[in-house]
Every structure is written in C-alpha cells, then in structure tokens.
Design a protein around this motif. Structure first.
Motif, PDB file in Angstrom:
ATOM      1  N   ILE A  80       0.852  -1.191   0.000  1.00  0.00           N
ATOM      2  CA  ILE A  80       0.000   0.000   0.000  1.00  0.00           C
ATOM      3  C   ILE A  80       0.888   1.242   0.000  1.00  0.00           C
ATOM      4  CG2 ILE A  80      -1.886   1.209   1.175  1.00  0.00           C
ATOM      5  CD1 ILE A  80      -2.393  -1.445   2.718  1.00  0.00           C
ATOM      6  N   ASP A  81       0.660   2.157  -0.938  1.00  0.00           N
ATOM      7  CA  ASP A  81       1.502   3.353  -0.951  1.00  0.00           C
ATOM      8  C   ASP A  81       0.889   4.480  -0.119  1.00  0.00           C
ATOM      9  OD1 ASP A  81      -0.398   4.712  -2.525  1.00  0.00           O
ATOM     10  OD2 ASP A  81       0.844   4.738  -4.333  1.00  0.00           O
ATOM     11  N   GLU A  82       1.567   5.614  -0.085  1.00  0.00           N
ATOM     12  CA  GLU A  82       1.142   6.727   0.770  1.00  0.00           C
ATOM     13  C   GLU A  82      -0.237   7.260   0.395  1.00  0.00           C
ATOM     14  OE1 GLU A  82       4.025   6.348  -0.662  1.00  0.00           O
ATOM     15  OE2 GLU A  82       5.605   6.534   0.863  1.00  0.00           O
ATOM     16  N   LEU A  83      -0.650   7.073  -0.858  1.00  0.00           N
ATOM     17  CA  LEU A  83      -1.963   7.533  -1.306  1.00  0.00           C
ATOM     18  C   LEU A  83      -3.063   6.497  -1.062  1.00  0.00           C
ATOM     19  CD1 LEU A  83      -0.964   9.177  -4.711  1.00  0.00           C
ATOM     20  CD2 LEU A  83      -1.288  10.301  -2.487  1.00  0.00           C
ATOM     21  N   GLY A  84      -2.661   5.327  -0.568  1.00  0.00           N
ATOM     22  CA  GLY A  84      -3.626   4.259  -0.365  1.00  0.00           C
ATOM     23  C   GLY A  84      -3.769   3.341  -1.557  1.00  0.00           C
ATOM     24  N   ARG A  85      -2.925   3.485  -2.556  1.00  0.00           N
ATOM     25  CA  ARG A  85      -3.002   2.640  -3.750  1.00  0.00           C
ATOM     26  C   ARG A  85      -2.234   1.343  -3.502  1.00  0.00           C
ATOM     27  NH1 ARG A  85      -0.509   6.378  -8.299  1.00  0.00           N
ATOM     28  NH2 ARG A  85       1.153   6.332  -6.712  1.00  0.00           N
ATOM     29  N   PRO A  86      -2.907   0.193  -3.548  1.00  0.00           N
ATOM     30  CA  PRO A  86      -2.186  -1.061  -3.332  1.00  0.00           C
ATOM     31  C   PRO A  86      -1.650  -1.634  -4.640  1.00  0.00           C
ATOM     32  CG  PRO A  86      -4.512  -1.516  -3.467  1.00  0.00           C
ATOM     33  CD  PRO A  86      -4.358  -0.015  -3.647  1.00  0.00           C
ATOM     34  N   ARG A  87      -0.712  -2.544  -4.506  1.00  0.00           N
ATOM     35  CA  ARG A  87      -0.268  -3.338  -5.654  1.00  0.00           C
ATOM     36  C   ARG A  87      -0.506  -4.802  -5.323  1.00  0.00           C
ATOM     37  NH1 ARG A  87       5.393  -0.762  -6.170  1.00  0.00           N
ATOM     38  NH2 ARG A  87       4.263   0.949  -5.210  1.00  0.00           N
ATOM     39  N   ASP A  88      -0.637  -5.629  -6.343  1.00  0.00           N
ATOM     40  CA  ASP A  88      -0.970  -7.032  -6.108  1.00  0.00           C
ATOM     41  C   ASP A  88       0.192  -7.841  -5.562  1.00  0.00           C
ATOM     42  OD1 ASP A  88       0.539  -7.094  -8.466  1.00  0.00           O
ATOM     43  OD2 ASP A  88      -1.115  -7.805  -9.723  1.00  0.00           O
ATOM     44  N   LEU A  89       1.404  -7.350  -5.763  1.00  0.00           N
ATOM     45  CA  LEU A  89       2.619  -8.042  -5.356  1.00  0.00           C
ATOM     46  C   LEU A  89       3.610  -6.991  -4.905  1.00  0.00           C
ATOM     47  CD1 LEU A  89       3.853 -10.996  -5.498  1.00  0.00           C
ATOM     48  CD2 LEU A  89       4.825 -10.311  -7.693  1.00  0.00           C
ATOM     49  N   CYS A  90       4.208  -7.183  -3.753  1.00  0.00           N
ATOM     50  CA  CYS A  90       5.106  -6.142  -3.242  1.00  0.00           C
ATOM     51  C   CYS A  90       6.230  -5.809  -4.202  1.00  0.00           C
ATOM     52  CB  CYS A  90       5.677  -6.587  -1.894  1.00  0.00           C
ATOM     53  SG  CYS A  90       4.568  -6.314  -0.498  1.00  0.00           S
ATOM     54  N   LYS A  91       6.697  -6.805  -4.947  1.00  0.00           N
ATOM     55  CA  LYS A  91       7.817  -6.552  -5.853  1.00  0.00           C
ATOM     56  C   LYS A  91       7.379  -5.902  -7.170  1.00  0.00           C
ATOM     57  CE  LYS A  91       9.164 -10.846  -5.990  1.00  0.00           C
ATOM     58  NZ  LYS A  91       9.868 -12.106  -6.338  1.00  0.00           N
ATOM     59  N   SER A  92       6.081  -5.726  -7.393  1.00  0.00           N
ATOM     60  CA  SER A  92       5.619  -5.040  -8.599  1.00  0.00           C
ATOM     61  C   SER A  92       6.145  -3.610  -8.609  1.00  0.00           C
ATOM     62  CB  SER A  92       4.095  -5.034  -8.667  1.00  0.00           C
ATOM     63  OG  SER A  92       3.596  -6.350  -8.804  1.00  0.00           O
ATOM     64  N   ALA A  93       6.463  -3.132  -9.795  1.00  0.00           N
ATOM     65  CA  ALA A  93       7.101  -1.824  -9.898  1.00  0.00           C
ATOM     66  C   ALA A  93       6.161  -0.672  -9.570  1.00  0.00           C
ATOM     67  CB  ALA A  93       7.668  -1.648 -11.306  1.00  0.00           C
ATOM     68  N   VAL A  94       4.864  -0.859  -9.822  1.00  0.00           N
ATOM     69  CA  VAL A  94       3.902   0.232  -9.657  1.00  0.00           C
ATOM     70  C   VAL A  94       2.628  -0.299  -9.011  1.00  0.00           C
ATOM     71  CG1 VAL A  94       4.779   1.598 -11.587  1.00  0.00           C
ATOM     72  CG2 VAL A  94       3.034  -0.147 -12.000  1.00  0.00           C
ATOM     73  N   PRO A  95       1.801   0.586  -8.438  1.00  0.00           N
ATOM     74  CA  PRO A  95       0.528   0.145  -7.869  1.00  0.00           C
ATOM     75  C   PRO A  95      -0.406  -0.433  -8.932  1.00  0.00           C
ATOM     76  CG  PRO A  95       1.089   2.333  -7.072  1.00  0.00           C
ATOM     77  CD  PRO A  95       2.035   2.016  -8.195  1.00  0.00           C
ATOM     78  N   GLY A  96      -1.375  -1.230  -8.463  1.00  0.00           N
ATOM     79  CA  GLY A  96      -2.378  -1.803  -9.347  1.00  0.00           C
ATOM     80  C   GLY A  96      -2.163  -3.280  -9.559  1.00  0.00           C
ATOM     81  N   GLY A  97      -2.796  -3.818 -10.613  1.00  0.00           N
ATOM     82  CA  GLY A  97      -2.695  -5.231 -10.930  1.00  0.00           C
ATOM     83  C   GLY A  97      -4.003  -5.952 -10.663  1.00  0.00           C
ATOM     84  N   TRP A  98      -3.890  -7.243 -10.355  1.00  0.00           N
ATOM     85  CA  TRP A  98      -5.061  -8.055 -10.016  1.00  0.00           C
ATOM     86  C   TRP A  98      -5.783  -7.402  -8.836  1.00  0.00           C
ATOM     87  CZ3 TRP A  98      -6.463 -13.216 -11.647  1.00  0.00           C
ATOM     88  CH2 TRP A  98      -5.592 -13.812 -12.566  1.00  0.00           C
TER      89      TRP A  98
END
Length: 424
Positions: A377-395
């Motif tokens: 979860i980033d500072e804006l509240g945007r999660p990513r599906d995998l911590c190692k993903s380069a950017v937020p989002g995904g599945w």
C-alpha cells in the motif's frame, strides 16, 4: 532478521513496495506505517474509484493500474472470487468501524448487485442462473459464452458459486435486501442438485463444469469451505433442505480432504481461475478451511486443534519461502510469488491459530507476513498485487478485495497490532 540479499544486515538500503524497509531493534520487519493508517488510506482511496455502468470500476474489471485505467490486453475477469471476497472485506471493515460509515456497506451492495444482475449463467442447463467464475470486462450482463482465463466459454467453477453465495447471504443479513438471499439460495440449490459423495480421488464437485450439460473437468476442487459456509448460512435461516448436503460435504472433508493434507495434499488441488493443471495444489484452500475450523472449533470438530495444525503445516511445508528474512506464503505449486491475497490469508489464519493455541511464536510469524504485505500500500492508499511489482495496481483480488478482510481477522485476534509501528 532482515537481510539485504548479500548475506548481511541493512547496510545497503532496502525497499519493499516502494517504501524504505523499516526494522525494529532486533532486525525484524516493522510496518512502514500503522496497519490502521494504511488500511484506512486504501479503503478511502477505493471510494474514489470511477463508476462504469453504475458500478465501481474495480467491481467489473480485474486488471487496473494505480489510476483506475484497465489493462488494454486483459479484458478477462474473475467476478465471483473478486467480488465475493470483496463483499467479505467491506462488511468486515464496516463492522470494524462500528458500522458507522455507510460508504463501505454501500460499496459491498454494489458488488452484490453486480453479482446478482450481471454475472450469472443463463436460466438453463445443469447450473442455471449460477454465479460466473470468469467473464469479460464491460459486458452487461455477461453473455452466455463469457468464460475466460482457463475456463472454457461455457464453463463455471462450482466452488466459486459457494464463495459468491455465502458472501451474498452475509450481505442480505447486513442490508436486508431480499435479492441477495434469493441468489444465495439459487446457488446452493444448484450445488446441492449436482453434489456427489466424493471419495479419495474426487471432490463432491469437479473443479469446472459446462453449465449447460454439467460435464466436469478436473476431478478435484480444493476449495470446499465456502460451499459449506453457504449451506450453514441457509440452515441458520431455516432452509433445512441443506442439512443432508451439508453433512455429506463435511463428512468428505473430514474423512478424505483433511487427511490428504497429512499426505500429498492431492485433495487441495485447483482453486485459481487462470490454471487448469489437475494436480496443481494451492495454499488458499487449506488456509481457508483452517480459518473455518478456527471459527467453529468444538461445535464442528472435536479435533479442530490437530486438524488446523495439519492444514497449516501442509501449507508451511509446500507453499512458504523467505523474502527479506520474512517467511511468506505463495499461491500454488505453479506460482511461487507471495501475492497479496494468499500471503495476507496466511498471516490472518496464523494469527487466529496463534490466539487459539496461545502461541507467541506463531503470532510473530503471522505478524511478520502481514507486515510484509502492508508494504504493498503506498502513501496515497493505492495497493499493488505483489510487493515486488514496480507500480501500484494489478489483479484487484490480490491488491484489494481478498486482502482487507484478512487484516480485519488478524485484528480481531490481536487488536493491538493496529496502531503499532514496530514489531515489538
């Protein structure tokens, strides 16, 4: 202890999910902010999701970037799992906040409305008006041949009807809207009509079935827990017709499936919509069965403690690995990544188990796994599906809908973890 990947400590800066890694005084992974702050940011971020056809975009699309843009090359969706687990997440988060914020119940209802109005098979064949396991983005309702991922065009996955049906029953109890219980009842009646006894090499339903003919594909479906939960929910509302199917299903789980975890785990094969190898075992199914046993305990299974231990040890042995010094859980034999859904499930179930058996060691393992996924979860509240993903989002299931309820479950066992900013 956190390792920088070079056999040493943290002399080299380490990041996870875009955050600098935080450690406590003895080198254990600490959350980058408090769980409460991170989860609130994520849930508030999702309230900003644009509406398409009256639904938040994350309800009808599975692959989105961090700015709500659909992936152009991924029109496939997983409506039952994504929204079924999403309803559970939103209802649990709503309850965690004392039921005082109507936004979360409203969003849960929009997920339920999508399942009821847009994501059903036609009213014909062996699985009529049954919740779809897969579909395609931006189709209202999903057409008759909308199967995607590893589903064939006319296939459904019976266990996903259990997930959706159970979630809709809870949504009915929270909202009072009759259409939700009606669909839960429909899914359950279709499931009961197609149920077999099961044996040492077959679950009571195949993993996939052509909804027109009922022809099955895949002898084992590892996730039987949510069909059991659906039957339980309907029985609690007086639908005694599900008493015998429920007893038959539990008998198979107790006699065949749980013992399988002490052997090769073959009866925990197949859960994920994008895989179709018949022998592909998963961590998701045994963990969710363990969660169910931890909720029911002696009311269901006098041997719940040992059975939970068997299930959890099976997952530890086959589906865990170490990243940054933290034991994390990966999905399945065919996917070794610690996706947000399964790793948070692992942490939540360990937390419930630790509280039940009074183990500080297990609690520490649970907390570390959950601290790990919190970094998604980033500072804006945007999660990513995998911590190692380069950017937020995904599945969206792994980024959001199958994650939030796991943190709420862990907080039900250890409320003090919510505000802590260290691993102490």
């Amino acid at each position: 202890m956190i390792d920088n990947g070079q056999g040493g400590g943290l002399a080299t800066p380490v990041t996870l999910g875009g955050h600098p890694v935080s450690v406590d005084a003895v080198g254990r992974l600490a959350p980058w902010t408090s769980w409460t702050a991170a989860l609130d940011r994520e849930m508030n971020f999702y309230q900003q999701c644009p509406l398409d056809h009256g639904y938040p975009r994350f309800v009808l699309a599975t692959f989105l970037d961090g700015n709500w843009n659909p992936f152009p090359d991924r029109t496939d969706t997983i409506p039952a799992t994504q929204n079924g687990m999403g309803i559970l997440s939103y209802l649990k988060f709503h309850e965690l906040h004392g039921g005082q914020d109507p936004r979360f119940l409203k969003t849960a209802c929009l997920m339920g409305d999508y399942l009821v109005n847009e994501a059903l098979t036609p009213r014909l064949g062996q699985y009529p008006a049954f919740t779809r396991s897969t579909g395609k983005r931006d189709q209202f309702p999903l057409p008759a041949d909308s199967g995607s991922q590893a589903d064939r065009p006319y296939e459904i996955e019976p266990d996903k009807g259990g997930i959706a049906g159970y979630a809709l029953m809870l949504l009915f109890e929270a909202s009072g809207k009759r259409e939700y219980v009606d669909q839960g009842l429909q899914n359950a009646r279709v499931l009961a009509a197609n149920q077999q006894d099961g044996d040492a090499s077959h679950s009571p339903w195949p993993f996939r079935a052509d909804y027109r003919s009922g022809e099955g594909r895949g002898p084992v479906s590892g996730n039987m827990t949510y069909i059991l939960r659906l039957y339980d929910a309907l029985l609690s509302h007086g639908y005694e017709e599900f008493s015998a199917p429920r007893e038959s299903l539990w008998r198979w789980i107790k006699r065949h499936q749980i013992p399988s975890a002490a052997a090769d785990g073959a009866l925990f094969a197949q859960f994920f919509e994008d895989h179709d190898t018949p022998t592909n075992r998963t961590a998701w199914a045994p963990l969710n069965l363990a969660r169910y046993l931890l909720e029911k305990r002696e009311l269901l299974d006098s041997e719940w403690r040992g059975d939970c231990g068997t299930l959890i040890e099976f997952v530890r042995k086959n589906f865990t690995h170490v990243e940054l010094g933290v034991t994390v859980c990966h999905e399945q034999d065919e996917d070794k990544e610690a996706w947000g859904g399964v790793n948070s499930t692992y942490g939540a179930v360990l937390a419930l188990y630790a509280r039940a058996i009074g183990s500080a060691t297990v609690a520490g393992e649970a907390r570390q796994a959950l601290n790990f996924t919190l970094y998604a979860i980033d500072e804006l509240g945007r999660p990513r599906d995998l911590c190692k993903s380069a950017v937020p989002g995904g599945w969206q299931e792994d980024a959001h809908t199958d994650v939030i309820h796991n943190y709420v479950d862990a907080l039900s066992a250890f409320p003090e973890w919510g505000e802590a900013t260290s691993a102490e």
